[in-house]
Design a protein around this motif. Structure first.
Motif, PDB file in Angstrom:
ATOM      1  N   GLU A  44      17.539  -4.420 -21.774  1.00  0.00           N
ATOM      2  CA  GLU A  44      16.882  -3.515 -20.840  1.00  0.00           C
ATOM      3  C   GLU A  44      16.674  -2.143 -21.482  1.00  0.00           C
ATOM      4  O   GLU A  44      17.505  -1.662 -22.243  1.00  0.00           O
ATOM      5  N   GLN A  48      20.434  -0.263 -15.322  1.00  0.00           N
ATOM      6  CA  GLN A  48      20.109  -0.876 -14.040  1.00  0.00           C
ATOM      7  C   GLN A  48      21.219  -0.574 -13.053  1.00  0.00           C
ATOM      8  O   GLN A  48      22.398  -0.604 -13.395  1.00  0.00           O
ATOM      9  N   GLU A  52      20.579  -3.464  -8.036  1.00  0.00           N
ATOM     10  CA  GLU A  52      19.413  -4.102  -8.654  1.00  0.00           C
ATOM     11  C   GLU A  52      19.823  -5.403  -9.340  1.00  0.00           C
ATOM     12  O   GLU A  52      19.097  -6.400  -9.308  1.00  0.00           O
ATOM     13  N   TRP A  55      20.284  -7.923  -6.612  1.00  0.00           N
ATOM     14  CA  TRP A  55      18.985  -8.408  -6.151  1.00  0.00           C
ATOM     15  C   TRP A  55      18.439  -9.470  -7.093  1.00  0.00           C
ATOM     16  O   TRP A  55      17.921 -10.501  -6.652  1.00  0.00           O
ATOM     17  N   ASP A  56      18.564  -9.255  -8.387  1.00  0.00           N
ATOM     18  CA  ASP A  56      18.108 -10.258  -9.353  1.00  0.00           C
ATOM     19  C   ASP A  56      18.826 -11.588  -9.144  1.00  0.00           C
ATOM     20  O   ASP A  56      18.218 -12.657  -9.241  1.00  0.00           O
ATOM     21  N   ARG A  57      20.109 -11.515  -8.848  1.00  0.00           N
ATOM     22  CA  ARG A  57      20.868 -12.752  -8.619  1.00  0.00           C
ATOM     23  C   ARG A  57      20.429 -13.432  -7.324  1.00  0.00           C
ATOM     24  O   ARG A  57      20.304 -14.665  -7.259  1.00  0.00           O
ATOM     25  N   ARG A  59      17.515 -13.236  -5.975  1.00  0.00           N
ATOM     26  CA  ARG A  59      16.184 -13.787  -6.210  1.00  0.00           C
ATOM     27  C   ARG A  59      16.200 -15.009  -7.122  1.00  0.00           C
ATOM     28  O   ARG A  59      15.226 -15.762  -7.176  1.00  0.00           O
ATOM     29  N   SER A  60      17.288 -15.209  -7.834  1.00  0.00           N
ATOM     30  CA  SER A  60      17.377 -16.397  -8.685  1.00  0.00           C
ATOM     31  C   SER A  60      17.567 -17.669  -7.878  1.00  0.00           C
ATOM     32  O   SER A  60      17.390 -18.771  -8.410  1.00  0.00           O
TER      33      SER A  60
END
Length: 382
Positions: A44, A48, A52, A55-57, A59-60
């Motif tokens: 990155e 982060q 955030e 959220w990535d987790r 959305r996975s």
């Protein structure tokens, strides 16, 4: 590859709590722990925030439309700024704090309402509860464990917790004592490629934080996992346990699910939410639930509960841990941690210190005593 049907029926709920007293002064009343940008993730360009990453987790394993965040009113603007992909109606603002059981019941009301509207049965709809301030990698393995947990929740009609495979005999966490392995017809390996399927076990008991000797016994046995506060369950199973153990929480969720608009929702929350018993989901539901299972979560996990925990993730600068946007000048100084965004800090002849700067607040303490930062935070807040 994750099963798309399962993903459509998973509803992640990110719990976005308040400040972490052990990460003072970076985290305080104005800045919750999950909003901290402590370090850069691999590859990155910039640091982060912890939420955030959460959220990535989320959305996975699920589409954005299925993802919810529960927070207090003071944190809501920060959540909106941090997560622009979060649908506005999926930001659930608690009227007052009622611990994690209250947050779960509040989210259950929203997910029940959504499931009814979308024609998803309570046994099929899965609530996936995850804290907003953990560090977890790799995300792909996390998603595999989530899918295994979703299948186990259905097949075993159980509340499923993520048992974090312990790296050491820690006294900082509660433990989950696993029982016999839970095998079910719909194997949780069917959609996993290039990796071993996560194993699922019945839970014998939850254990409080142990002393050093007992922690060593737990670790050597291989039968005890850290309790990471990550859960998966069907709405049907959760509501059954709420009705049995915390009926006020069940009543709130059902009432919220029947509201027709935001005005009715807010009125219902104002009336019923303050009456909830303030208790964690662990003590209020999990410890005495009728059926509990655990997924052996073998990904990298850290709840970042102290400045010592932050250190390994920071850049190394002349044998000192350097936070993002921080500059260090070191002379005969080693094994220190400096977190001072926008500042230049000179270290001369010192070792094993935490130096943290946030506005007018400065912390200097031996890393070996970083658990005492909580006491300083409490004094600063008076």
């Amino acid at each position: 590859m994750l099963n798309l049907l399962i993903m459509q029926n998973i509803f992640p709920v990110i719990l976005a709590g308040g400040a972490s007293s052990r990460l003072w002064p970076a985290s305080n009343r104005e800045r919750p722990k999950w909003d901290l940008r402590l370090f850069k993730a691999s590859g990155e360009a910039k640091a982060q925030s912890l939420i955030e990453g959460a959220w990535d987790r989320a959305r996975s394993v699920a589409p954005a439309a299925n993802c919810f965040v529960v927070c207090g009113g003071e944190q809501a603007p920060l959540v909106r700024a941090s997560l622009p992909e979060l649908p506005a109606e999926n930001l659930l603002i608690e009227p007052i704090p009622r611990d994690t059981s209250g947050a779960v019941a509040y989210a259950a009301g929203a997910i029940l309402k959504r499931a009814i509207a979308d024609g998803i049965g309570e046994h099929d709809a899965k609530m996936f509860v995850l804290p907003g301030d953990h560090v977890i990698s790799p995300v792909a393995r996390f998603a595999e464990c989530a899918q295994a947990a979703a299948r186990a929740a259905s097949a075993l009609d159980a509340l499923v917790t993520f048992g974090i495979v312990a790296r050491e005999p820690s006294v900082a966490y509660g433990y989950v004592h696993r029982g016999e392995e839970a095998l079910f017809e719909e194997t949780n390996a069917s959609d996993l490629e290039h990796s071993a399927a996560p194993r699922v076990f019945r839970v014998n008991a939850f254990k409080e934080k142990p002393d050093h000797a007992l922690a060593q016994t737990y670790f050597q046995s291989g039968e005890y996992y850290w309790n990471g506060g990550i859960f998966m369950w069907s709405l049907a199973t959760l509501m059954r346990e709420f009705e049995r153990q915390l009926p006020g929480h069940a009543a709130l969720a059902h009432s919220l699910s029947r509201t027709k608009n935001q005005q009715e929702w807010d009125a219902c929350a104002r009336e019923q939410f303050p009456e909830l018993k303030r208790i964690s989901i662990d003590f209020g539901i999990m410890e005495h639930a009728q059926s509990v299972a655990t997924v052996a979560a073998d990904f990298n996990w850290d709840d970042i509960g102290s400045w010592s925990a932050v250190g390994p993730y920071l850049d190394d600068h002349e044998d000192n841990a350097q936070g993002p946007e921080t500059k260090i000048i070191a002379l005969d100084a080693a094994n220190n941690l400096v977190f001072a965004p926008g500042k230049r800090v000179a270290l001369v002849g010192v070792e094993n210190l935490a130096v943290v700067v946030n506005g007018n607040d400065i912390l200097i303490c031996p890393l070996a005593r970083d658990q005492d930062v909580k006491k300083v935070s409490e004094a600063a807040g008076k």
